[in-house]
Design a protein around this motif. Structure first.
Motif, short mmCIF file in Angstrom:
data_model
loop_
_atom_site.label_atom_id
_atom_site.label_comp_id
_atom_site.label_asym_id
_atom_site.label_seq_id
_atom_site.Cartn_x
_atom_site.Cartn_y
_atom_site.Cartn_z
N ASP A 82 0.79 -1.18 0.01
CA ASP A 82 0.02 0.02 0.04
C ASP A 82 0.80 1.36 -0.01
OD1 ASP A 82 -2.54 1.61 0.37
OD2 ASP A 82 -1.57 2.03 2.47
N VAL A 83 0.87 2.12 -0.91
CA VAL A 83 1.58 3.30 -1.30
C VAL A 83 1.44 4.28 0.06
CG1 VAL A 83 2.13 5.15 -2.80
CG2 VAL A 83 1.66 2.84 -3.64
N ASP A 84 0.29 4.36 0.63
CA ASP A 84 0.03 5.46 1.47
C ASP A 84 0.49 5.01 2.95
OD1 ASP A 84 -1.44 7.03 -0.32
OD2 ASP A 84 -3.47 6.03 0.21
N THR A 85 0.87 3.54 2.95
CA THR A 85 1.64 3.11 4.24
C THR A 85 3.03 3.21 3.68
OG1 THR A 85 -0.18 1.61 4.60
CG2 THR A 85 1.76 1.29 5.65
N LEU A 86 3.35 2.90 2.82
CA LEU A 86 4.88 2.73 2.33
C LEU A 86 5.58 3.99 2.47
CD1 LEU A 86 7.15 0.82 1.68
CD2 LEU A 86 6.58 0.87 -0.73
N LYS A 87 5.00 5.31 1.94
CA LYS A 87 5.53 6.63 1.63
C LYS A 87 5.84 7.03 2.97
CE LYS A 87 3.94 9.49 -1.40
NZ LYS A 87 3.00 10.10 -2.15
N PRO A 88 5.10 7.02 4.15
CA PRO A 88 5.63 7.63 5.62
C PRO A 88 6.55 6.65 5.95
CG PRO A 88 3.12 7.29 5.45
CD PRO A 88 3.50 6.78 4.12
N LEU A 89 6.37 5.57 5.90
CA LEU A 89 7.67 4.46 6.06
C LEU A 89 9.02 5.03 5.70
CD1 LEU A 89 8.61 2.05 7.60
CD2 LEU A 89 8.10 0.70 5.69
N MET A 90 8.78 5.07 4.41
CA MET A 90 10.12 5.39 3.58
C MET A 90 10.81 6.81 4.03
SD MET A 90 11.09 2.86 1.74
CE MET A 90 12.59 3.81 1.40
N LYS A 91 9.99 7.72 4.19
CA LYS A 91 10.27 8.99 4.99
C LYS A 91 10.97 8.74 6.49
CE LYS A 91 7.05 11.77 2.26
NZ LYS A 91 6.04 12.85 2.20
N SER A 92 10.32 7.97 7.16
CA SER A 92 10.70 7.65 8.70
C SER A 92 12.12 7.12 8.21
CB SER A 92 10.00 6.75 9.18
OG SER A 92 8.58 7.55 9.37
N ILE A 93 12.21 6.30 7.52
CA ILE A 93 13.62 5.39 7.28
C ILE A 93 14.58 6.62 6.82
CG2 ILE A 93 14.98 4.06 5.93
CD1 ILE A 93 12.45 2.16 6.02
N LEU A 94 14.34 7.30 6.00
CA LEU A 94 15.28 8.50 5.54
C LEU A 94 15.59 9.30 6.62
CD1 LEU A 94 13.63 9.29 1.94
CD2 LEU A 94 15.95 8.19 2.60
N MET A 95 14.62 9.68 7.40
CA MET A 95 15.08 10.67 8.74
C MET A 95 15.89 10.17 9.66
SD MET A 95 13.75 13.56 8.09
CE MET A 95 13.83 14.41 9.62
N GLU A 96 15.51 8.91 9.91
CA GLU A 96 16.29 8.07 11.15
C GLU A 96 17.60 7.40 10.67
OE1 GLU A 96 16.67 6.92 14.88
OE2 GLU A 96 14.80 7.74 13.92
N PHE A 97 17.67 6.99 9.49
CA PHE A 97 19.07 6.28 9.10
C PHE A 97 19.88 7.16 8.09
CE2 PHE A 97 16.34 2.98 10.67
CZ PHE A 97 17.13 2.02 11.35
N ILE A 98 19.37 7.97 7.17
CA ILE A 98 20.07 8.67 6.32
C ILE A 98 20.74 10.10 6.93
CG2 ILE A 98 20.19 9.82 4.00
CD1 ILE A 98 20.10 6.94 3.88
N GLN A 99 19.55 10.67 7.65
CA GLN A 99 19.82 12.03 8.17
C GLN A 99 20.63 12.02 9.59
OE1 GLN A 99 16.65 14.61 7.46
NE2 GLN A 99 16.77 14.81 5.29
N GLY A 100 20.22 10.88 10.05
CA GLY A 100 20.54 10.61 11.51
C GLY A 100 19.68 11.29 12.58
N LYS A 101 18.58 11.76 12.14
CA LYS A 101 17.60 12.47 13.05
C LYS A 101 16.72 11.55 13.43
CE LYS A 101 17.99 16.78 10.53
NZ LYS A 101 17.25 17.86 9.70
N SER A 102 16.01 12.03 14.79
CA SER A 102 14.81 11.16 15.23
C SER A 102 13.68 11.40 14.49
CB SER A 102 14.71 11.58 16.91
OG SER A 102 15.66 11.10 17.61
N VAL A 103 12.81 10.39 14.61
CA VAL A 103 11.44 10.68 13.78
C VAL A 103 10.54 11.13 14.81
CG1 VAL A 103 11.43 9.26 11.79
CG2 VAL A 103 11.24 8.08 14.02
#
Length: 103
Positions: A82-103
């Motif tokens: 489900d794209v509507d579920t996957l998009k926020p998940l991907m944004k959370s992953i990017l924030m947490e693992f790529i930028q090193g920020k807390s979600v």
């Protein structure tokens, strides 16, 4: 993995209806999962994320070596159709693992 092994009392996916499970998850990917402890742990972490507990699963995944971190997150991405579920998940992953920020 059988659907009843994927949705059980040991993880938070039992809080979702069968209709929601079919809408959100790729059931072919669920069937392709092995029924072992590492897969169950990844599903548990995903179930935590799905019910709103974002920080705890990410903190646990960060404790893994980089290859297992990637496998855990790839499993999540593969399972969710489900794209509507996957998009926020991907944004959370990017924030947490790529930028090193807390979600």
């Amino acid at each position: 993995m059988k659907l009843n092994e994927f949705i059980n009392e040991e993880n938070h996916l039992c809080n979702f209806s069968e209709e929601q499970i079919k809408e959100i998850f790729d059931l072919d990917e669920v069937k392709a999962l092995d029924n072992n402890e590492f897969e169950k742990q990844r599903i548990f972490w995903l179930s935590q994320y799905m019910v709103g507990n974002v920080s705890e699963p990410f903190n646990e995944i960060k404790k893994l070596d980089p290859a297992d971190q990637r496998r855990a997150l790839e499993t999540w991405i593969d399972l969710i159709k489900d794209v509507d579920t996957l998009k926020p998940l991907m944004k959370s992953i990017l924030m947490e693992f790529i930028q090193g920020k807390s979600v």
